[in-house]
Design an enzyme around this catalytic site. Structure first.
Site, PDB file in Angstrom:
ATOM      1  N   THR A 124      32.489   4.374  30.628  1.00 22.03           N
ATOM      2  CA  THR A 124      32.185   4.860  31.999  1.00 22.03           C
ATOM      3  C   THR A 124      30.729   4.604  32.383  1.00 22.03           C
ATOM      4  O   THR A 124      29.930   5.124  31.538  1.00 22.03           O
ATOM      5  CB  THR A 124      32.594   6.141  32.343  1.00 22.03           C
ATOM      6  OG1 THR A 124      33.950   6.259  32.191  1.00 22.03           O
ATOM      7  CG2 THR A 124      32.582   6.382  33.726  1.00 22.03           C
ATOM      8  N   ARG A 152      48.280   3.276  35.261  1.00 26.43           N
ATOM      9  CA  ARG A 152      47.731   4.476  35.257  1.00 26.43           C
ATOM     10  C   ARG A 152      46.222   4.342  35.926  1.00 26.43           C
ATOM     11  O   ARG A 152      45.670   3.350  35.726  1.00 26.43           O
ATOM     12  CB  ARG A 152      47.176   4.950  33.777  1.00 26.43           C
ATOM     13  CG  ARG A 152      46.255   6.184  33.565  1.00 26.43           C
ATOM     14  CD  ARG A 152      45.013   5.900  33.584  1.00 26.43           C
ATOM     15  NE  ARG A 152      44.223   7.144  33.340  1.00 26.43           N
ATOM     16  CZ  ARG A 152      42.851   7.252  33.068  1.00 26.43           C
ATOM     17  NH1 ARG A 152      42.306   6.218  33.209  1.00 26.43           N
ATOM     18  NH2 ARG A 152      42.306   8.387  32.733  1.00 26.43           N
ATOM     19  N   VAL A 153      46.020   5.208  36.846  1.00 27.91           N
ATOM     20  CA  VAL A 153      44.923   5.242  37.510  1.00 27.91           C
ATOM     21  C   VAL A 153      44.288   6.521  37.175  1.00 27.91           C
ATOM     22  O   VAL A 153      44.471   7.625  37.303  1.00 27.91           O
ATOM     23  CB  VAL A 153      45.035   5.239  39.148  1.00 27.91           C
ATOM     24  CG1 VAL A 153      43.773   5.347  39.810  1.00 27.91           C
ATOM     25  CG2 VAL A 153      45.628   3.843  39.394  1.00 27.91           C
ATOM     26  N   GLY A 154      42.862   6.347  36.781  1.00 26.82           N
ATOM     27  CA  GLY A 154      42.183   7.602  36.414  1.00 26.82           C
ATOM     28  C   GLY A 154      41.276   8.074  37.471  1.00 26.82           C
ATOM     29  O   GLY A 154      41.734   7.919  38.599  1.00 26.82           O
ATOM     30  N   ASP A 155      40.078   8.773  36.998  1.00 29.33           N
ATOM     31  CA  ASP A 155      39.445   9.245  38.352  1.00 29.33           C
ATOM     32  C   ASP A 155      38.342   8.596  38.784  1.00 29.33           C
ATOM     33  O   ASP A 155      37.673   8.838  39.886  1.00 29.33           O
ATOM     34  CB  ASP A 155      38.897  10.776  37.623  1.00 29.33           C
ATOM     35  CG  ASP A 155      37.646  10.399  36.544  1.00 29.33           C
ATOM     36  OD1 ASP A 155      37.787   9.386  35.672  1.00 29.33           O
ATOM     37  OD2 ASP A 155      36.753  11.168  36.433  1.00 29.33           O
ATOM     38  N   ASP A 177      37.931  13.043  30.345  1.00 26.91           N
ATOM     39  CA  ASP A 177      39.227  12.703  30.376  1.00 26.91           C
ATOM     40  C   ASP A 177      39.553  12.936  31.724  1.00 26.91           C
ATOM     41  O   ASP A 177      39.740  13.932  32.434  1.00 26.91           O
ATOM     42  CB  ASP A 177      39.544  14.086  29.655  1.00 26.91           C
ATOM     43  CG  ASP A 177      41.406  14.110  29.414  1.00 26.91           C
ATOM     44  OD1 ASP A 177      41.833  12.935  30.409  1.00 26.91           O
ATOM     45  OD2 ASP A 177      41.945  14.797  28.656  1.00 26.91           O
TER      46      ASP A 177
END
Length: 259
Positions: A124, A152-155, A177
């Site tokens: 990131t 999946r899509v994270g933040d 996370d």
């Protein structure tokens, strides 16, 4: 309050530029999947491109040979294979609803996959910038969790979670996370804390503490910078570093934050 984001985008290398194109040339906030790729390419970004590397292919092959472990599935069968996966001990939607509502353990529901997050599998990048007029911008880019379930899509693309800025107050960037952190919109919390008068250090620590109270095993960090350039970081589960460069500095300075 201008926002642009893309998620689950394939075949286009430069996600942050694609997100900026969404912000500048559409009235939308978030584009996803193949349509996001088509949009980015139509707006002039290179692609479609094979983004696999020898290292990533080697890692993927070893993961397949290891029965696709570790992964992000839970309460499914088979346990030690690459699927397909089906709900464990559930034969119908009615039974699934009953199990979910009556039998699930609250702590199990709060269990995170933070053991997948470490300094060695994280990529990131979150950056904030303040220009000469005081305008503040922030952006976050990531490949997402290693071995994530497709789709999946994270933040990363969620406004207020991995990044947030208000030129009247300051900015925040986050990493860690994402599946846990996005439930708390930590960067929105950081900026609102500063709006209420907290200095960046306390604003960042408060946002992280809110998550840690619910998820004591989560791994993550935030940085905060106010409109005057005062900055700080806070983290949980690892030692976090962020870097700063201002016009009066000869070089970038790295700051270390202990959990």
């Amino acid at each position: 309050m201008e926002v642009g984001a893309v998620a689950a985008m394939r075949y286009v290398k430069d996600g942050i530029r694609a997100a900026r194109l969404v912000m500048r040339h559409t009235q939308h906030t978030l584009l996803v999947g193949e349509a996001a790729s088509d949009f980015a390419i139509s707006m002039g970004l290179p692609g479609p491109t094979n983004l696999s590397s020898p290292d990533s292919m080697e890692k993927w092959n070893k993961w397949k040979e290891n029965g696709c472990q570790p992964n992000f599935w839970k309460n499914v069968v088979p346990v030690n294979s690459c699927g397909p996966h089906h709900p464990k001990d559930v034969s119908s939607l009615e039974e699934l609803t009953e199990v979910t509502c009556s039998s699930s353990n609250h702590l199990e529901a709060l269990a995170s996959n933070s053991h997948h997050i470490s300094l060695h599998n994280h990529d990131t990048i979150s950056m904030a910038a303040i220009d000469k007029t005081g305008y503040i911008a922030v952006g976050t880019s990531t490949n997402g969790a290693t071995f994530k379930i497709p789709g999946r899509v994270g933040d990363g693309p969620i406004a207020g979670s991995s990044a947030y800025a208000d030129s009247e107050v300051g900015a925040c960037g986050a990493t860690g996370d994402g599946d846990v952190m996005m439930r708390f919109l930590p960067c929105y919390q950081v900026v609102e804390n500063m709006r209420l008068g907290m200095e960046p250090k306390l604003a960042a620590k408060d946002a992280i503490t809110r998550i840690a109270r619910k998820y004591p095993d989560f791994v993550g960090a935030v940085f905060a910078v106010d409109k005057n350039g005062l900055h700080a970081g806070a983290c949980h589960g690892w030692t976090f570093q962020y870097s700063v460069r201002s016009p009066d500095m000869e070089d970038v300075q790295v700051f270390t934050v202990l959990p």
